[in-house]
Scaffold this active site. Structure first.
Site, PDB file in Angstrom:
ATOM      1  N   ASP A  89      -2.513   0.851   7.184  1.00 38.41           N
ATOM      2  CA  ASP A  89      -1.732   0.628   5.967  1.00 38.41           C
ATOM      3  C   ASP A  89      -1.209  -0.810   5.913  1.00 38.41           C
ATOM      4  O   ASP A  89      -1.091  -1.399   4.842  1.00 38.41           O
ATOM      5  CB  ASP A  89      -0.549   1.591   5.902  1.00 38.41           C
ATOM      6  CG  ASP A  89      -0.959   3.011   6.262  1.00 38.41           C
ATOM      7  OD1 ASP A  89      -1.124   3.809   5.343  1.00 38.41           O
ATOM      8  OD2 ASP A  89      -1.154   3.291   7.463  1.00 38.41           O
ATOM      9  N   ASP A 113       0.884  -1.163   0.000  1.00 36.60           N
ATOM     10  CA  ASP A 113       0.000   0.000   0.000  1.00 36.60           C
ATOM     11  C   ASP A 113       0.926   1.218   0.000  1.00 36.60           C
ATOM     12  O   ASP A 113       1.463   1.589   1.044  1.00 36.60           O
ATOM     13  CB  ASP A 113      -0.875  -0.024   1.258  1.00 36.60           C
ATOM     14  CG  ASP A 113      -1.868   1.128   1.286  1.00 36.60           C
ATOM     15  OD1 ASP A 113      -2.120   1.724   0.223  1.00 36.60           O
ATOM     16  OD2 ASP A 113      -2.390   1.425   2.377  1.00 36.60           O
ATOM     17  N   GLU A 165      -1.342  -1.211  -4.627  1.00 35.61           N
ATOM     18  CA  GLU A 165      -2.645  -0.556  -4.685  1.00 35.61           C
ATOM     19  C   GLU A 165      -2.586   0.543  -5.746  1.00 35.61           C
ATOM     20  O   GLU A 165      -1.638   1.328  -5.791  1.00 35.61           O
ATOM     21  CB  GLU A 165      -3.032   0.020  -3.320  1.00 35.61           C
ATOM     22  CG  GLU A 165      -4.506   0.354  -3.284  1.00 35.61           C
ATOM     23  CD  GLU A 165      -5.077   0.357  -1.873  1.00 35.61           C
ATOM     24  OE1 GLU A 165      -5.093  -0.723  -1.251  1.00 35.61           O
ATOM     25  OE2 GLU A 165      -5.493   1.421  -1.413  1.00 35.61           O
TER      26      GLU A 165
END
Lengths: 165, 165
Positions: A140, A7, A67
């Site tokens: 996260d 992420d 992501e």
């Protein structure tokens, strides 16, 4: 198969790796790379690059997932996130590790069943799916694990698609 | 002092290096790194990273400059540009080469006197300032040279500021 999910972010970059071979997915590694906001941007990117590559060499993932960044309200944040995403894709390409991008909606839907799930729900499902004793934190880290799970579950489908071409 | 300017982009990444020691700035290198839009993004980034690092090792710049990316109309283009800008800053940080960002307005103002100059005017001024026989082409190459000139001219001012801290 070990999947490493990332992420991306300049201040906090979530990293989560899961093994998908067993009957139930298993946690391999989870961490957050942080960079000091008071440092020049190039030093922050270098720090993230160094840590990320160290983790990849340790975990030795078979596939990676990042992501996909979308336009957010804060242009500065988007730029930093895109720069880190670029480093992740570079790190994968340098080692010949397949890398794919997934949207936040896709990831949420994969782990919770709803593309509109909130961070709490994602963390709860990741904790349950991996049979963890503690909830991964910060968000996260949980997001990175969710991403890895999402990518891992799609692998058989991708294999079929590739074979049918 | 040799300054390497980079106008970041996935499809065309402009590179221009100038030597600023002499009475008049001198062209050291100018090129454009292209990447095939039909390739996966990670392969494009790897190609740009490889070419960029080859050029840096050849030119051995004392300082580097990158054009600062702003929100453009096309979100996809911005993301690619930010990713390439990240690679440029990483390449500089890995070698300990100081790197700075300059806005397009700042660069245009530095070489033409007007922050609203168009690409033609920038190319014309770069050609004249460096005493080139041919106009640099494409515009990304001229932009990278303009960026290097802008950064080079600001060097004495930066040195003064640093000394006064």
């Amino acid at each position: 198969m070990i999947v490493l999910g990332v992420d991306p972010g300049l201040t906090r970059c979530g990293i989560g790796a899961v093994a998908m071979d067993a009957q139930r997915p298993r946690l391999v590694a989870v961490t957050v790379i942080r960079s000091d906001a008071s440092l020049p941007i190039e030093q922050r990117l270098l720090h993230i690059h160094t840590e990320l590559n160290r983790i990849i060499d340790e975990v030795r993932p078979d596939e990676m997932a990042v992501e996909r960044v979308f336009s957010q309200h804060n242009v500065k944040t988007v730029m930093g996130t895109a720069q880190v995403a670029g480093l992740v894709m570079l790190a994968a390409a340098m080692r010949g590790i397949p890398v794919a991008m997934h949207t936040p909606t896709e990831v949420k839907a994969a782990v919770t069943g709803s593309g509109r799930a909130d961070k709490e729900q994602v963390t709860t499902m990741v904790t349950r799916l991996l049979g963890l004793d503690e909830r991964p934190s910060p968000a996260d880290a949980a997001d990175a694990l969710a991403l890895a799970l999402c990518h891992g579950w799609q692998a058989p489908m991708r294999a079929k698609l590739a074979a049918s071409r």
